[in-house]
Each structure stands twice: as structure tokens, then as C-alpha cells.
Motif scaffolding. Structure first.
Motif, PDB file in Angstrom:
ATOM      1  N   TRP A 265       0.849  -1.191   0.000  1.00 31.93           N
ATOM      2  CA  TRP A 265       0.000   0.000   0.000  1.00 31.93           C
ATOM      3  C   TRP A 265       0.885   1.242   0.000  1.00 31.93           C
ATOM      4  CZ3 TRP A 265      -1.864   2.665   4.850  1.00 31.93           C
ATOM      5  CH2 TRP A 265      -2.804   3.663   4.562  1.00 31.93           C
TER       6      TRP A 265
ATOM      7  N   THR B 285      -5.375   5.160   8.114  1.00 27.38           N
ATOM      8  CA  THR B 285      -6.800   5.016   7.815  1.00 27.38           C
ATOM      9  C   THR B 285      -7.680   5.606   8.915  1.00 27.38           C
ATOM     10  OG1 THR B 285      -6.837   2.813   8.800  1.00 27.38           O
ATOM     11  CG2 THR B 285      -6.410   2.931   6.436  1.00 27.38           C
TER      12      THR B 285
ATOM     13  N   ARG C  39      -6.227   5.074  -2.252  1.00 33.05           N
ATOM     14  CA  ARG C  39      -6.423   3.655  -2.576  1.00 33.05           C
ATOM     15  C   ARG C  39      -5.389   3.236  -3.614  1.00 33.05           C
ATOM     16  NH1 ARG C  39      -9.827   6.318   0.675  1.00 33.05           N
ATOM     17  NH2 ARG C  39     -11.623   5.105   1.271  1.00 33.05           N
TER      18      ARG C  39
ATOM     19  N   SER D 172      -4.355   1.299  -8.426  1.00 33.64           N
ATOM     20  CA  SER D 172      -5.303   2.033  -7.607  1.00 33.64           C
ATOM     21  C   SER D 172      -6.631   1.299  -7.599  1.00 33.64           C
ATOM     22  CB  SER D 172      -5.481   3.456  -8.150  1.00 33.64           C
ATOM     23  OG  SER D 172      -6.276   4.232  -7.274  1.00 33.64           O
ATOM     24  N   ASN D 173      -7.561   1.835  -6.861  1.00 39.67           N
ATOM     25  CA  ASN D 173      -8.910   1.299  -6.818  1.00 39.67           C
ATOM     26  C   ASN D 173      -9.687   1.790  -8.039  1.00 39.67           C
ATOM     27  OD1 ASN D 173     -11.014  -0.111  -5.681  1.00 39.67           O
ATOM     28  ND2 ASN D 173     -11.448   1.378  -4.082  1.00 39.67           N
TER      29      ASN D 173
ATOM     30  N   GLY E 183     -10.602   5.687  -6.528  1.00 38.26           N
ATOM     31  CA  GLY E 183      -9.290   5.383  -7.077  1.00 38.26           C
ATOM     32  C   GLY E 183      -8.832   6.364  -8.132  1.00 38.26           C
TER      33      GLY E 183
END
Length: 155
Positions: free
Chosen positions: A12, A20, A28, A43-44, A50
């Protein structure tokens, strides 16, 4: 059966300094590293906060499926005497999301554009796709239907 182990490392990269502690207080994003491979920044999905400039898990699954199909196609074409000189795919993955945010793929359509040598037997070239699902590690591992809508160009 022979066991095959595959490894990757994800890390991450989205800590903005407070971890968080709040839902919107972190990115993300993460990196994927495989042994001997280049690091891939990810990424998301943009709909979930994201970065749209980076691949997300769904993109990567679809690309893995299409890549595995392509590699088996090239192998089986070579065995069948079909000379492939170009191959590009723009696969489409279709997913559904439930009201609670959970989702899944419901179907994928591989759409390869395959260049073959002039005079190739296009019936044989097209029939190869039906053999691939029996071989492709990724296709054999997913639980949604995978269709193929290939086009051919003789060069």
C-alpha cells in the motif's frame, strides 16, 4: 498433478500521514512487484475513490484473462500451422454491483483482432479459440463465462 507456486508482493502506498484514521483520509493506491518484474502502480476503481490513470484489480483480472488466452492462442496456432503476425485484444468485462456495494464479474468478452498470413485457413484459425479454455490457467480459474468474438485480417 504438479503444484506451481506464484508469488507477488503488494504494498500500500496511499498513507497520507494519518493512515486510515478517516475513510477519505487515505489513497487507494498500491504497488505490485513480482520476482524479476517491473513494479506496477495500481489504484482502486475510480468509482470507489481510485486514480483513473492507474490500473485497478478488475482491469488486471481482465488483462490477465486476455493475456493468457493470447499466449495459448499463439501456441496452438503455431502447432496448427496458422501463422499469426499480429494480435491485439480489447476485452470487455461485465460486472454487477449490489446495493450493499458488493459486486462480481458476470461475463467477459475477449475481442482479439488477429493478423494471419495471407492464405491462412480462417476456419482453423477460429476453431483454436474453442481449445484454449481447456489450457488457460486464468480462464480455468474464473467462475464467470468467457466468450470470444475474434476478427481476422490476412496480411
Amino acid at each position: 498433478m504438479t503444484q506451481h507456486d506464484f508469488t507477488a508482493r503488494i504494498a500500500w502506498t496511499g498513507d497520507r500521514g494519518a493512515g486510515t484514521s478517516t475513510y477519505r483520509g487515505y489513497d487507494r493506491t498500491w504497488d505490485i512487484a513480482t520476482p524479476g518484474g517491473a513494479v506496477v502502480a495500481c489504484s482502486n476503481d475510480p468509482r470507489l475513490g481510485g486514480d483513473p490513470a492507474l490500473p485497478n484489480p478488475e482491469d488486471l483480472l481482465l488483462a490477465s484473462l486476455a493475456g493468457c488466452h493470447m499466449l495459448w492462442y499463439l501456441h496452438l496456432a503455431s502447432v496448427a500451422g496458422v501463422v499469426v503476425t499480429g494480435y491485439a485484444d480489447d476485452p470487455l468485462g461485465m460486472g454487477e454491483s449490489a446495493p450493499d456495494g458488493t459486486g462480481c464479474f458476470v461475463k467477459a468478452v475477449l475481442r482479439p483482432r488477429i493478423e494471419v498470413a495471407a492464405g491462412s485457413d480462417l476456419t482453423v484459425a477460429d476453431a483454436i479459440h474453442a481449445q484454449i479454455h481447456a489450457h488457460c490457467f486464468i480462464a480455468r480459474s474464473v467462475n464467470f463465462p468467457v466468450e470470444v468474438a475474434a476478427t481476422y485480417v490476412e496480411v
